[in-house]
Motif scaffolding. Sequence first.
Motif, PDB file in Angstrom:
ATOM      1  N   SER A 136       0.828  -1.219   0.000  1.00 31.74           N
ATOM      2  CA  SER A 136       0.000   0.000   0.000  1.00 31.74           C
ATOM      3  C   SER A 136       0.861   1.267   0.000  1.00 31.74           C
ATOM      4  O   SER A 136       2.013   1.255   0.434  1.00 31.74           O
ATOM      5  N   LYS A 162       2.358  -4.953   3.266  1.00 33.23           N
ATOM      6  CA  LYS A 162       3.543  -4.081   3.341  1.00 33.23           C
ATOM      7  C   LYS A 162       3.080  -2.634   3.132  1.00 33.23           C
ATOM      8  O   LYS A 162       2.814  -2.195   2.009  1.00 33.23           O
ATOM      9  N   SER A 164       3.520   1.654   3.369  1.00 30.32           N
ATOM     10  CA  SER A 164       4.578   2.523   2.825  1.00 30.32           C
ATOM     11  C   SER A 164       5.589   2.972   3.880  1.00 30.32           C
ATOM     12  O   SER A 164       5.234   3.275   5.021  1.00 30.32           O
ATOM     13  N   VAL A 194      12.270   0.331   1.111  1.00 27.81           N
ATOM     14  CA  VAL A 194      12.015  -0.198  -0.227  1.00 27.81           C
ATOM     15  C   VAL A 194      12.597  -1.605  -0.405  1.00 27.81           C
ATOM     16  O   VAL A 194      12.047  -2.420  -1.143  1.00 27.81           O
ATOM     17  N   ALA A 197      10.032  -3.875   0.639  1.00 29.33           N
ATOM     18  CA  ALA A 197       8.941  -3.883  -0.365  1.00 29.33           C
ATOM     19  C   ALA A 197       9.340  -4.731  -1.558  1.00 29.33           C
ATOM     20  O   ALA A 197       8.544  -5.489  -2.112  1.00 29.33           O
ATOM     21  N   PHE A 210      -1.257  -4.468  -5.478  1.00 26.93           N
ATOM     22  CA  PHE A 210      -0.332  -3.350  -5.311  1.00 26.93           C
ATOM     23  C   PHE A 210      -1.059  -2.047  -5.563  1.00 26.93           C
ATOM     24  O   PHE A 210      -1.728  -1.889  -6.587  1.00 26.93           O
ATOM     25  N   GLY A 236      -1.698   5.019 -10.770  1.00 24.17           N
ATOM     26  CA  GLY A 236      -2.077   6.436 -10.842  1.00 24.17           C
ATOM     27  C   GLY A 236      -2.262   6.892 -12.277  1.00 24.17           C
ATOM     28  O   GLY A 236      -2.573   6.105 -13.154  1.00 24.17           O
ATOM     29  N   PHE A 368      -0.183  14.843  -8.540  1.00 21.42           N
ATOM     30  CA  PHE A 368      -0.240  14.359  -7.154  1.00 21.42           C
ATOM     31  C   PHE A 368       0.082  15.457  -6.143  1.00 21.42           C
ATOM     32  O   PHE A 368       0.865  15.294  -5.211  1.00 21.42           O
TER      33      PHE A 368
HETATM   34  P1  NAD Z   1       5.006   4.178  -4.820  1.00 22.26           P
HETATM   35  O1  NAD Z   1       4.768   3.423  -6.061  1.00 22.26           O
HETATM   36  O2  NAD Z   1       6.230   4.958  -4.681  1.00 22.26           O
HETATM   37  O3  NAD Z   1       4.964   3.186  -3.554  1.00 22.26           O
HETATM   38  C1  NAD Z   1       3.877   2.336  -3.289  1.00 22.26           C
HETATM   39  C2  NAD Z   1       4.357   1.150  -2.473  1.00 22.26           C
HETATM   40  O4  NAD Z   1       5.305   0.439  -3.245  1.00 22.26           O
HETATM   41  C3  NAD Z   1       5.036   1.494  -1.157  1.00 22.26           C
HETATM   42  O5  NAD Z   1       4.559   0.643  -0.140  1.00 22.26           O
HETATM   43  C4  NAD Z   1       6.494   1.186  -1.416  1.00 22.26           C
HETATM   44  O6  NAD Z   1       7.134   0.674  -0.291  1.00 22.26           O
HETATM   45  C5  NAD Z   1       6.415   0.112  -2.470  1.00 22.26           C
HETATM   46  N1  NAD Z   1       7.592   0.059  -3.338  1.00 22.26           N
HETATM   47  C6  NAD Z   1       8.417   1.058  -3.673  1.00 22.26           C
HETATM   48  N2  NAD Z   1       9.387   0.614  -4.515  1.00 22.26           N
HETATM   49  C7  NAD Z   1       9.166  -0.701  -4.689  1.00 22.26           C
HETATM   50  C8  NAD Z   1       9.818  -1.725  -5.439  1.00 22.26           C
HETATM   51  N3  NAD Z   1      10.888  -1.484  -6.161  1.00 22.26           N
HETATM   52  N4  NAD Z   1       9.309  -2.967  -5.394  1.00 22.26           N
HETATM   53  C9  NAD Z   1       8.212  -3.231  -4.668  1.00 22.26           C
HETATM   54  N5  NAD Z   1       7.554  -2.311  -3.944  1.00 22.26           N
HETATM   55  C10 NAD Z   1       8.017  -1.057  -3.945  1.00 22.26           C
HETATM   56  O7  NAD Z   1       3.710   5.082  -4.641  1.00 22.26           O
HETATM   57  P2  NAD Z   1       3.450   6.161  -3.548  1.00 22.26           P
HETATM   58  O8  NAD Z   1       4.358   7.320  -3.798  1.00 22.26           O
HETATM   59  O9  NAD Z   1       3.441   5.538  -2.206  1.00 22.26           O
HETATM   60  O10 NAD Z   1       1.934   6.565  -3.900  1.00 22.26           O
HETATM   61  C11 NAD Z   1       1.619   7.464  -4.903  1.00 22.26           C
HETATM   62  C12 NAD Z   1       1.192   6.793  -6.186  1.00 22.26           C
HETATM   63  O11 NAD Z   1       0.211   5.812  -5.914  1.00 22.26           O
HETATM   64  C13 NAD Z   1       0.527   7.745  -7.160  1.00 22.26           C
HETATM   65  O12 NAD Z   1       0.946   7.433  -8.456  1.00 22.26           O
HETATM   66  C14 NAD Z   1      -0.948   7.467  -6.999  1.00 22.26           C
HETATM   67  O13 NAD Z   1      -1.741   7.803  -8.106  1.00 22.26           O
HETATM   68  C15 NAD Z   1      -0.927   6.004  -6.741  1.00 22.26           C
HETATM   69  N6  NAD Z   1      -2.123   5.608  -6.006  1.00 22.26           N
HETATM   70  C16 NAD Z   1      -3.038   4.841  -6.634  1.00 22.26           C
HETATM   71  C17 NAD Z   1      -4.197   4.491  -5.973  1.00 22.26           C
HETATM   72  C18 NAD Z   1      -5.243   3.639  -6.612  1.00 22.26           C
HETATM   73  O14 NAD Z   1      -6.073   3.123  -5.881  1.00 22.26           O
HETATM   74  N7  NAD Z   1      -5.243   3.461  -7.912  1.00 22.26           N
HETATM   75  C19 NAD Z   1      -4.408   4.921  -4.659  1.00 22.26           C
HETATM   76  C20 NAD Z   1      -3.430   5.700  -4.064  1.00 22.26           C
HETATM   77  C21 NAD Z   1      -2.279   6.038  -4.734  1.00 22.26           C
END
Ligand code: NAD
Length: 491
Positions: A136, A162, A164, A194, A197, A210, A236, A368
Amino acid sequence: MKCQGKRVNKPKNRVVLRGKNMTSKSLDKVLQKQRVAFNAAPNPAWGERKSKLIKLGKIIADNEQKFKEVISKDFGNRSFVETTMAELSIVQAGIKHALKHTYKWMRTKKAPTALQFKPAKNVIVPQPLGVVGIISPWNYPLQLAVMPLVGAIGAGNRVMLKPSEYTPRVSKLLKSVLGEVFSDDEVYVATGDVDVAQAFSALPFDHLLFTGSTNVGRIVACAAAQNLTPVTLELGGKSPVIIDDGANMKLTIARIANGKLINAGQTCVAPDYLLMPEDKIDGVAHSLIEQAETFYPTFAGNPDYTSIIADAHYARLQGLLEDAQTKGASIRVAGNDDSQRMAKERRIPLTVVTNTTPEMKIMQEEIFGPLLPIVASETLADSMDYIQKRDRPLALYWFGEDNAKRDYVLANTISGGVSINETAWHVVQEDIPFGGVGPSGMGGYHGEHGFKTFSHMKGVFLQSKFSGGKMLYPPYTDKTRKVLNMMRKFM
Ligand code: NAD
């Protein structure tokens, strides 16, 4: 096949680490433990699922105040009202809905049987998948961790979560409260950076949901593919708003400003940009700024206004503005706050960007944050063309009164979801699926759609003693051919 990706526009301290480490071993141990427990009882009865959902709802309700406090601390500031509205109440409504309906969703369902196979019967048996992984994001750190959990538990699965690394206090609280009511082999929360993650996404889950950015979604999908783990990707993108001539502008402006400014624009379905005829842009920009100032008479120090999550994100948003300005955009900023104080509090007021061009980064990447560009588009057909040529958005908004135009927009655009004469609220409707399409995601959840996402809908054919199938056994004779030809008439 190598599965590595590059994060774009992400802080340096969150680079992707490669290779297996102790983290993956310890996570794998938890997964094995959950799998053993699942295999020992692979079809939990409704009573067991119900009791888990009730425990989940209660432990969150008991800790509401703590969740409000830690979320606000992790952001720098987030109004308790906003957290109640956009996290706590949504989660409780999701649990209530699941408690009311899951029993029905779990039932074996009759399916039609084609004439040539009668008197056999078909049924669909929903089955838990096993161990589900959930990753998440930080922007709604409680809602986006717990809503998938509700679906996964209702469907009878064991879950590893997992959250954030950007909201460490929330992640710690989630781990502690969920640990109070669930054993590690029921629900396990893996906190960490990360590298955790990444190790997490490489585990051979029975399903992985995810939620996060499209860039990381690609990396996660690739890691899951190594295990052929099915994924739901909640990603997103740039969600457009179209304002029709006949729209009630008072409502439209308030609803756009509200959808954009809740959580300071750090919402996956926040309006990303507006499309409208050139001669309307000035008036709309002016009204949006006025509306923002009515909602937030000041931005600095205002307890109702959310801070940007981290310095890197603040710098990224400032970078988008600088890039747009350098390339000729005009900027209008709401309020008149002290810029130093705003920077210290990591706050950005509503900033409307006009004279935009496709070369500007603000028109290329998901914003965002509380920046709102407006794109000149003279006709509805031009708007369709603009949207169709770009990545399929997570959400799309249309404001107007003419149903024919509304239907034209619905028929000519493909987006994850839509709100008509509103922004964002389609997300909290438990009876419609929530998810993206193409680069904004795959699959969906919420309500029964979540139950199905986390279930295997097993098709079962129940043959009858009186089946005519034996007439097709070899050796094949003229009689077989005649029977087959007759059967084909019913197919
Ligand atoms: P992010 O992609 O940076 O991180 C999301 C999750 O991925 C975190 O828990 C992080 O620990 C994990 N992560 C990071 N790098 C990883 C890797 N290499 N391998 C596996 N996991 C990894 O996103 P964010 O900055 O936390 O959130 C913002 C983004 O999420 C925006 O693009 C937003 O639009 C999107 N979002 C989408 C929804 C939806 O329901 N569609 C909801 C909320 C946010």
